[in-house]
Design an enzyme around this catalytic site. Structure first.
Site, mmCIF file in Angstrom:
data_model
loop_
_atom_site.group_PDB
_atom_site.id
_atom_site.type_symbol
_atom_site.label_atom_id
_atom_site.label_comp_id
_atom_site.label_asym_id
_atom_site.label_seq_id
_atom_site.Cartn_x
_atom_site.Cartn_y
_atom_site.Cartn_z
ATOM 1 C CE1 TYR A 79 -3.978 -2.156 0.134
ATOM 2 C CE2 TYR A 79 -2.113 -3.009 1.575
ATOM 3 C CZ TYR A 79 -4.235 -3.107 0.499
ATOM 4 O OH TYR A 79 -5.103 -4.116 0.385
ATOM 5 N NE ARG A 126 -0.040 -5.998 9.655
ATOM 6 C CZ ARG A 126 -1.312 -7.442 8.833
ATOM 7 N NH1 ARG A 126 -1.387 -7.165 7.895
ATOM 8 N NH2 ARG A 126 -0.652 -8.703 9.574
ATOM 9 N N GLY A 217 -4.623 -13.710 11.571
ATOM 10 C CA GLY A 217 -5.655 -12.915 10.652
ATOM 11 C C GLY A 217 -6.481 -13.565 10.550
ATOM 12 N NE ARG A 218 -4.578 -16.027 6.117
ATOM 13 C CZ ARG A 218 -3.219 -17.140 5.559
ATOM 14 N NH1 ARG A 218 -3.767 -18.146 4.617
ATOM 15 N NH2 ARG A 218 -2.545 -17.447 6.075
#
Ligand SMILES: Cc1cc2nc3c(=O)[nH]c(=O)nc-3n(C[C@H](O)[C@H](O)[C@H](O)COP(=O)(O)O)c2cc1C
Length: 263
Positions: A79, A126, A217-218
């Site tokens: 990003y 992050r 996360g997942r």
């Protein structure tokens, strides 16, 4: 807090996305209308940079109003901030490009603004320091992320989260070595590691002094009661990797996994 990657112009009234330089991400962007090809970005002007730093400040203010406990600067995964950090996407020849230190300038300016709003104890970062992600890569990760770590150390941010896939990663994989040991020699605050961890591996990393914590996360998508399952040693429901519903509007595939009964 993320600002868009090189992305489809749907979000920007037909305007190209802004990046460190005019680059284009590979593959497809996830949009509310499905996957669409990425678009060529335009290089941020100095006015853009100053406006975007203001945008981050305004977002930080809004996070306060919304009742957040703090903010995390998303400087990972290809990003906008990552695009400035990495040599493969930052082709600038001004104060924001070239040396690793120059490439960290944008991140530093944003962090200074966030710290003005929140104080350093409520600002984290992050990073994804190893390997290519969304077309963003670096020719010298130790130099780039060593410089980034110095910024975080100087500013005293509250913690640093590192997404580091390994060669067998199930959501991104890379042979580029993990940078956390190197970063930890420079940034002395708490480090949180991420990617493909089991509870046992996470505990082993903390016990070995590799990090202070691990984030999931997942597993949290498929196990809404993950913390409780870890505490009780219960089995984890597997997450069907990259279900079609991810990144689309609606609850399916996000919040429709059941908790263990009685937990
Ligand atoms: C549906 C979905 C959306 C995600 N969105 C983001 C995101 O916006 N920013 C980010 O840094 N990581 C994002 N990630 C990556 C996760 O934060 C995490 O790094 C990744 O899933 C690896 O950790 P895990 O093995 O514990 O799942 C996303 C992951 C999933 C599955």
């Amino acid at each position: 807090m993320a600002h868009g990657p090189p992305g489809p112009p749907d979000f920007l009234g037909g305007e190209p996305p802004v990046s460190a330089s005019a680059t284009i991400a590979p593959d497809f962007a996830h949009t509310p209308l499905g996957r669409k090809p990425f678009e060529m970005a335009r290089a941020a002007t100095l006015d853009d940079i100053s406006r975007i730093v203001d945008d981050y400040g305004a977002a930080a203010e809004r996070a306060k109003i919304a009742g957040s406990d703090g903010v995390q600067l998303h400087a990972a995964n290809g990003y906008l901030v990552d695009q400035f950090l990495r040599s493969g996407t930052n082709l600038r020849d001004d104060d924001y490009g070239g040396s690793p230190e120059n490439r960290t300038r944008f991140m530093r300016e944003i962090l200074e603004r966030l710290i003005e709003v929140w104080g350093k104890d409520r600002v984290s970062v992050r990073l994804s320091p190893n390997g290519e992600t969304q077309g963003c890569d670096d020719d010298n990760p130790p130099a780039t992320f060593g410089a980034a770590a110095w910024v975080l150390e100087e500013l005293g941010v509250s913690f640093l989260e590192l997404r580091q896939p390994g060669p067998d990663g199930t959501f991104g994989c890379t042979d580029v070595p993990k940078q956390s040991d190197h970063i930890r020699k420079i940034y002395t605050g708490p480090v949180v590691l991420n990617s493909d961890y089991t509870a046992e591996q996470a505990c082993a990393e903390v016990e070995a002094g590799k990090c202070e914590a691990v984030s999931f996360g997942r597993p949290y998508i498929s196990n809404p009661d993950l913390a409780e399952r870890i505490r009780t040693g219960a089995e984890w429901a597997p997450n069907v990797n990259v279900p079609a519903s991810w990144y689309l509007p609606g609850p399916q595939g996000y919040i429709d996994y059941p908790a263990l009964s009685g937990v």
